[in-house]
Design a protein around this motif. Structure first.
Motif, PDB file in Angstrom:
ATOM      1  N   ARG A   9       7.818  -0.147   3.728  1.00 17.85           N
ATOM      2  CA  ARG A   9       7.829  -0.448   2.289  1.00 17.85           C
ATOM      3  C   ARG A   9       9.007  -1.344   1.936  1.00 17.85           C
ATOM      4  NH1 ARG A   9       9.970   1.529  -2.655  1.00 17.85           N
ATOM      5  NH2 ARG A   9       8.460   1.330  -4.371  1.00 17.85           N
ATOM      6  N   ARG A  10      10.168  -1.077   2.522  1.00 17.22           N
ATOM      7  CA  ARG A  10      11.341  -1.888   2.195  1.00 17.22           C
ATOM      8  C   ARG A  10      11.180  -3.321   2.693  1.00 17.22           C
ATOM      9  NH1 ARG A  10      17.392  -1.919   4.637  1.00 17.22           N
ATOM     10  NH2 ARG A  10      18.377  -3.058   2.941  1.00 17.22           N
ATOM     11  N   GLU A  24      -0.984   6.562   1.412  1.00 15.18           N
ATOM     12  CA  GLU A  24      -1.386   6.201   2.770  1.00 15.18           C
ATOM     13  C   GLU A  24      -2.239   7.313   3.392  1.00 15.18           C
ATOM     14  OE1 GLU A  24      -0.956   3.417   4.267  1.00 15.18           O
ATOM     15  OE2 GLU A  24       0.206   2.501   2.654  1.00 15.18           O
ATOM     16  N   THR A  40       3.781   5.640  -2.462  1.00 17.40           N
ATOM     17  CA  THR A  40       3.431   4.993  -1.199  1.00 17.40           C
ATOM     18  C   THR A  40       3.087   6.019  -0.127  1.00 17.40           C
ATOM     19  OG1 THR A  40       4.832   3.076  -1.677  1.00 17.40           O
ATOM     20  CG2 THR A  40       4.283   3.482   0.634  1.00 17.40           C
ATOM     21  N   GLN A  57      12.376  -4.961  -4.168  1.00 21.03           N
ATOM     22  CA  GLN A  57      12.559  -3.538  -4.425  1.00 21.03           C
ATOM     23  C   GLN A  57      14.026  -3.132  -4.442  1.00 21.03           C
ATOM     24  OE1 GLN A  57      10.046  -1.825  -1.457  1.00 21.03           O
ATOM     25  NE2 GLN A  57       8.193  -2.064  -2.684  1.00 21.03           N
ATOM     26  N   LEU A 114       8.327   5.277  -3.864  1.00 19.76           N
ATOM     27  CA  LEU A 114       8.225   5.756  -2.488  1.00 19.76           C
ATOM     28  C   LEU A 114       7.269   6.932  -2.389  1.00 19.76           C
ATOM     29  CD1 LEU A 114       9.180   5.746   0.457  1.00 19.76           C
ATOM     30  CD2 LEU A 114      11.058   7.240  -0.250  1.00 19.76           C
ATOM     31  N   ARG A 134       7.236   4.734   7.334  1.00 20.32           N
ATOM     32  CA  ARG A 134       6.614   4.247   6.109  1.00 20.32           C
ATOM     33  C   ARG A 134       7.659   3.694   5.141  1.00 20.32           C
ATOM     34  NH1 ARG A 134       2.249   2.692   6.559  1.00 20.32           N
ATOM     35  NH2 ARG A 134       1.480   4.641   7.402  1.00 20.32           N
TER      36      ARG A 134
END
Length: 345
Positions: free
Chosen positions: A29-30, A55, A51, A36, A48, A25
């Motif tokens: 995200r990155r 989820e 996020t 970011q 983070l 994850r």
């Protein structure tokens, strides 16, 4: 969390799967938002956490504690880690733990380590608020962190450094089975740093990495941790512009890990003289030549100074107590230029 030993609890298959889900994850995200890398370390960590919690199913992969003072962290239903110690989790299963708090005293950090049984990742937001203390913590905090062997402390300069350290901690604690816990102090300034390459991210987890390519013309090596790194870079620019002196710049997120690993390598080599010598990360980075090394921290001077015993070159450490011991404050770029010129004679 030594690079040579893995003496923590053996992770169960479900623990490794939970950690790998979190790592996946983080990677998504990155890659999903290039901007970011321009976040502050604190903003990256909070984002983070949101996020991971947003989820579907990730609540089963992560334990998130919103500890004292962490008001701007997503509410995950846990205000302390005690329920994790006495809850009814399946035997052998340990979920990755992120413990956010805002603590200025060592006593609060000792309490957090006691709650978590020296496991997990502790994220201190104290540096994001104004304080009479440098880095938002009392002077005994870095001393205690340095002496408390179960905990490996980090001071990331940028969001990408903090992300790399979180990745390394998840891998080491919950996949590889290393013992101990990991501590990060997170500031709220956008460092404006470029994204880290994968080799640099791995080197940041081990304690230091070079910013930019190696330079044969560099006459001095400048090391900085956390917010001090921006002033190190500024000082390097002034040395080049005003004095014609090139510098090699190193970011050092953990002077403590560097010193511990270098000391462990020295001890092993002394006890095993007939074996192939071990080389610490610090040794590999700095001991290839004799150019002077100036190490800077916004904690007091001994935190950066602890690597000096393992550097085979002229060495000076600068901390928040180096300019004015009565009123500790971070060393400014002009002072760093003066110290560098003094070292070069």
């Amino acid at each position: 969390m030594s690079s040579h030993t893995h003496n923590g609890p053996r992770p169960s298959a479900s623990t490794r799967a939970a950690a790998q889900a979190c790592l996946a994850r983080m990677a998504a995200r990155r890659s999903g938002a290039a901007h970011q890398a321009r976040e502050s370390p604190a903003a990256m960590a909070r984002g983070l956490a949101r996020t991971l919690l947003a989820e579907a199913g990730d609540a089963s992969h992560l334990s998130l504690v919103k500890g004292p003072g962490a008001d701007d962290v997503p509410d995950a239903g846990l205000a302390a880690a005690w329920p994790l110690r006495f809850g009814g989790a399946e035997p052998g299963h340990e979920k990755p733990l992120l413990y956010f708090l805002r603590a200025s005293a060592a006593s609060a950090l000792r309490a957090a380590c006691w709650e978590t049984q020296d496991r997990g990742i502790i994220l201190n937001l104290a540096e994001t608020t104004p304080s009479r203390w440098t880095k938002g913590v009392m002077p005994d905090v870095p001393v205690w962190l340095n002496a408390y062997l179960p905990c490996t402390p980090y001071d990331p300069a940028s969001a990408d450094e903090a992300r790399a350290i979180l990745r390394g901690a998840l891998q080491a604690l919950y996949v590889d089975g290393d013992a101990g816990c990991c501590y990060l102090t997170l500031h709220g300034d956008d460092a404006g740093a470029d994204p880290l390459s994968e080799p640099d991210a791995q080197a940041a987890w081990r304690g230091m990495y070079r910013i930019g390519p190696a330079s044969a013309d560099a006459r001095i090596r400048l090391c900085g941790a956390g917010k001090a790194l921006s002033r190190v870079i500024q000082a390097a620019g002034w040395l080049r512009r005003d004095w014609g002196i090139d510098s090699e710049i190193w970011s050092c997120p953990s002077y403590t890990r560097l010193a511990r690993d270098a000391g462990a390598a020295d001890r092993w080599n002394g006890l095993n003289p007939l074996m192939t010598p071990r080389t610490s990360h610090l040794d590999a980075c700095l001991n290839g030549d004799a150019r002077p090394v100036l190490a800077v921290t916004d904690y007091h001077q001994p935190i950066a100074g602890q690597i000096g015993a393992h550097v085979r070159a002229p060495f000076v450490a600068v901390g928040a107590d180096s300019q004015a011991r009565e009123h500790a404050r971070p060393a400014d770029a002009q002072w760093l230029v003066a110290m560098a010129l003094r070292m070069l004679g």
